[in-house]
Motif scaffolding. Structure first.
Motif, PDB file in Angstrom:
ATOM      1  N   LYS A 353      37.096  39.366  48.454  1.00 36.37           N
ATOM      2  CA  LYS A 353      38.147  39.903  49.025  1.00 36.37           C
ATOM      3  C   LYS A 353      39.553  39.373  49.420  1.00 36.37           C
ATOM      4  O   LYS A 353      40.454  39.895  49.065  1.00 36.37           O
ATOM      5  CB  LYS A 353      37.654  40.626  50.301  1.00 36.37           C
ATOM      6  N   TRP A 354      39.323  38.312  49.491  1.00 38.43           N
ATOM      7  CA  TRP A 354      40.732  37.419  50.022  1.00 38.43           C
ATOM      8  C   TRP A 354      41.160  37.049  48.703  1.00 38.43           C
ATOM      9  O   TRP A 354      42.773  37.249  48.681  1.00 38.43           O
ATOM     10  CB  TRP A 354      40.190  36.190  50.563  1.00 38.43           C
ATOM     11  N   THR A 355      40.558  36.664  47.749  1.00 35.18           N
ATOM     12  CA  THR A 355      41.261  36.388  46.528  1.00 35.18           C
ATOM     13  C   THR A 355      41.930  37.743  45.707  1.00 35.18           C
ATOM     14  O   THR A 355      43.085  37.927  45.284  1.00 35.18           O
ATOM     15  CB  THR A 355      40.101  35.758  45.457  1.00 35.18           C
ATOM     16  N   GLY A 356      41.133  38.752  45.951  1.00 33.55           N
ATOM     17  CA  GLY A 356      41.685  40.227  45.435  1.00 33.55           C
ATOM     18  C   GLY A 356      42.815  40.411  46.192  1.00 33.55           C
ATOM     19  O   GLY A 356      43.847  41.224  45.341  1.00 33.55           O
ATOM     20  N   GLU A 357      42.937  40.270  47.463  1.00 30.74           N
ATOM     21  CA  GLU A 357      44.265  40.488  48.178  1.00 30.74           C
ATOM     22  C   GLU A 357      45.351  39.782  47.614  1.00 30.74           C
ATOM     23  O   GLU A 357      46.588  40.075  47.557  1.00 30.74           O
ATOM     24  CB  GLU A 357      43.821  40.548  49.716  1.00 30.74           C
ATOM     25  N   LYS A 358      45.238  38.544  47.297  1.00 30.82           N
ATOM     26  CA  LYS A 358      46.195  37.459  46.725  1.00 30.82           C
ATOM     27  C   LYS A 358      46.543  37.941  45.261  1.00 30.82           C
ATOM     28  O   LYS A 358      47.672  38.084  45.036  1.00 30.82           O
ATOM     29  CB  LYS A 358      45.728  35.991  46.455  1.00 30.82           C
ATOM     30  N   ILE A 360      46.624  41.148  44.279  1.00 33.36           N
ATOM     31  CA  ILE A 360      47.293  42.400  44.430  1.00 33.36           C
ATOM     32  C   ILE A 360      48.864  41.953  44.948  1.00 33.36           C
ATOM     33  O   ILE A 360      49.764  42.641  44.864  1.00 33.36           O
ATOM     34  CB  ILE A 360      46.791  43.200  45.563  1.00 33.36           C
ATOM     35  N   ALA A 361      48.898  40.920  45.859  1.00 30.00           N
ATOM     36  CA  ALA A 361      50.129  40.461  46.204  1.00 30.00           C
ATOM     37  C   ALA A 361      51.135  39.755  45.247  1.00 30.00           C
ATOM     38  O   ALA A 361      52.053  39.467  45.650  1.00 30.00           O
ATOM     39  CB  ALA A 361      49.990  39.472  47.494  1.00 30.00           C
ATOM     40  N   TYR A 387      39.016  38.533  37.878  1.00 26.97           N
ATOM     41  CA  TYR A 387      40.533  38.461  38.511  1.00 26.97           C
ATOM     42  C   TYR A 387      41.177  37.560  37.499  1.00 26.97           C
ATOM     43  O   TYR A 387      42.391  37.830  37.561  1.00 26.97           O
ATOM     44  CB  TYR A 387      40.034  37.744  39.788  1.00 26.97           C
TER      45      TYR A 387
END
Length: 520
Positions: A353-358, A360-361, A387
């Motif tokens: 989840k943390w990596t996915g948010e990075k 997206i950002a 990813y």
């Protein structure tokens, strides 16, 4: 619905062509008589049915890669559920400067007020004592969630044959009851129709049913914010490695082609998800929108056919892959296949989840930020992790393209960065060959980027070396990539960027062939 008619004499027909199961005849004699005409038109598929899949399509003969299997016109076309305000005649985003003089829904201009597509919501909205008023623009507006359902319900009275076809589609209404999706549709579609538009001629069950049909069967059409429902295309079953590709023409008809050779008797399949997603993401999408669990060989294999598309790297032994165990569909933990290092589910999900948010950002178009992401994730994510593959695809297209950053022209790329572009193309192409094989859009885009690297390498060779084996090898591989890329990308609608890239690939192919002919 009318009974089938004989293709020869128009008499009532009880027999159908055994190959396509579409064209009907009143007798064997008329079928034989019509064969010379029908042979060239006979569909390469038949509609079949079983208890597991329901209705599905099966090849009635061998179908070659690139061959059109069918074209299908839409039963209903409308805006997607989540959309900014768009013109209800052409789907162009609107700012409220013009509204329909009959109903008040915003349009881009008076010409779109006359478009037949706009009739359903226009006429059904006239039950209001005052015209519709839309006040929120250039951001998601829930008022538009009712439009496509209204266009479906409109068919019940105005086009009974189309309504009957629509009602054969799966809605999964029972599974959707008591879900968040059902509650949202009750508030934003059912209640909005009843209380704001004063549409009272359809039951709650009918409205929820068409909402389900749209979610389960709708095809997102390239463009501003469009979704379509198709009577034939809805019969395509899901596969995590599809054997077809789909495009849309300027009239929004869907065109389904064979991506790979489809042998007689083989099922004709599309992907309801992105084939380049990892198993957990594909399963989540299928479960929450299509209401089934895929149990194909790919989904059951923790390594995703040996690619490690969803795997983590083991930081303890540095040589193993951490995989979901005992099954990707119901893991209890993630375990290294070399040293048996074990991670709990929450730990893995939090990291992803943390990596996915990075991801997206990431700043769009930022080469450095994208390269930094790959570097930062290299210790914990597998080389091919989805990813990382997503970022590699973006980088392969960014290097050598016009933009604000340096290295925006392929001729300005350093030797190392040119090689980097080529390597990225090959890495992602190797995955696309497995998960999105044949004449797929993804392969077309990657092949075009690959040939650009190869042609630039050729251009940089000393003149004498261009005439050598090295030069010819580069040219021949470029030509092969351009032949495939131009064919694939030219399948797209002329309104799409991919089609324009296909035209460029055609020109590049002619130039490359001319260069090769001079070396003979």
């Amino acid at each position: 619905m009318t009974d089938a008619k004989c293709a020869v004499c128009q008499a009532p027909a009880s027999q159908r062509c055994a190959k396509c199961h579409i064209t009907s005849y009143c007798s064997k004699e008329h079928q034989k008589q019509h064969w010379k005409t029908h042979r060239g038109e006979c569909s390469p598929y038949r509609v079949c049915q079983n208890d597991v899949l329901g209705r599905y399509l099966e090849a009635s003969r061998d179908i070659l890669p690139g061959e059109v299997i069918f074209r299908d016109s839409p039963l209903v076309v409308g805006p997607r559920q989540v959309t900014v305000p768009v013109c209800l005649g052409c789907f162009t985003p609107v700012d409220g400067s013009y509204s329909c003089t009959s109903c008040g829904w915003p349009l881009c201009g008076p010409e779109c007020q006359m478009v037949v597509l706009h009739n359903p919501e226009c006429q059904l909205s006239r039950n209001r004592p005052v015209k519709v008023q839309v006040q929120k623009f250039m951001e998601v507006n829930q008022m538009y969630e009712c439009i496509t359902p209204l266009r479906c319900l409109w068919l019940k009275e105005k086009a009974p044959d189309k309504w009957a076809t629509l009602m054969q589609m799966e809605s999964h209404l029972e599974q959707r009851i008591n879900t968040d999706v059902h509650e949202v549709n009750q508030a934003n579609v059912v209640n909005f129709m009843r209380q704001y538009l004063r549409v009272l001629s359809f039951t709650d069950e009918e409205i929820h049913t068409v909402c389900g049909i749209i979610d389960v069967n709708g095809f997102e059409i390239p463009g501003p914010s469009i979704i379509g429902l198709y009577g034939k295309a809805c019969l395509l079953e899901h596969s995590c490695i599809p054997n077809t590709t789909r495009t849309f023409d300027t009239q929004l008809n869907i065109i389904v082609r064979a991506a790979t050779k489809i042998s007689k008797g083989e099922h004709i399949q599309t992907s309801y998800t992105d084939p380049m997603w990892g198993t957990a993401n594909r399963q989540l999408h299928l479960r929450t929108t299509k209401y089934f669990k895929c149990v194909c060989n790919r989904c059951l294999d923790p390594t995703e056919l040996g690619t490690d598309l969803s795997s983590l790297r083991c930081t303890k032994c540095s040589s193993g892959s951490i995989l979901p165990s005992p099954s990707p569909l119901s893991p209890d933990a993630w375990v290294c296949n070399a040293c048996e290092e074990t991670l709990n589910i929450d730990e893995v999900e939090d990291y992803l989840k943390w990596t996915g948010e990075k991801l997206i950002a990431l700043k769009e178009g930022s080469l450095q930020a994208s390269e930094n992401f790959l570097k930062e994730t290299s210790k914990k994510l597998s080389v091919n992790h989805y990813y990382r593959s997503d970022v590699k695809l973006a980088l392969a297209q960014m290097y050598g393209r016009s933009g604000e950053e340096s290295n925006s022209n392929i001729q300005a790329l350093s030797k190392d960065l040119l090689q980097r572009k080529e390597d990225l193309c090959r890495e992602v192409l190797a995955l696309a060959d497995i998960f999105s094989p044949g004449k797929s859009r993804l392969r077309g885009l990657l092949l075009y980027e690959l040939q650009a690297s190869l042609m630039e390498k050729y251009r940089r060779l000393p003149k004498k070396m261009r005439m050598s084996g090295i030069g010819k090898t580069l040219l021949k591989e470029s030509i092969g990539a351009l032949e495939d890329a131009s064919e694939i990308l030219m399948y797209e609608s002329p309104l799409q960027d991919e089609y324009q890239l296909g035209l460029q690939a055609e020109d590049d192919l002619k130039n490359a062939k001319n260069l090769l002919s001079k070396h003979r």
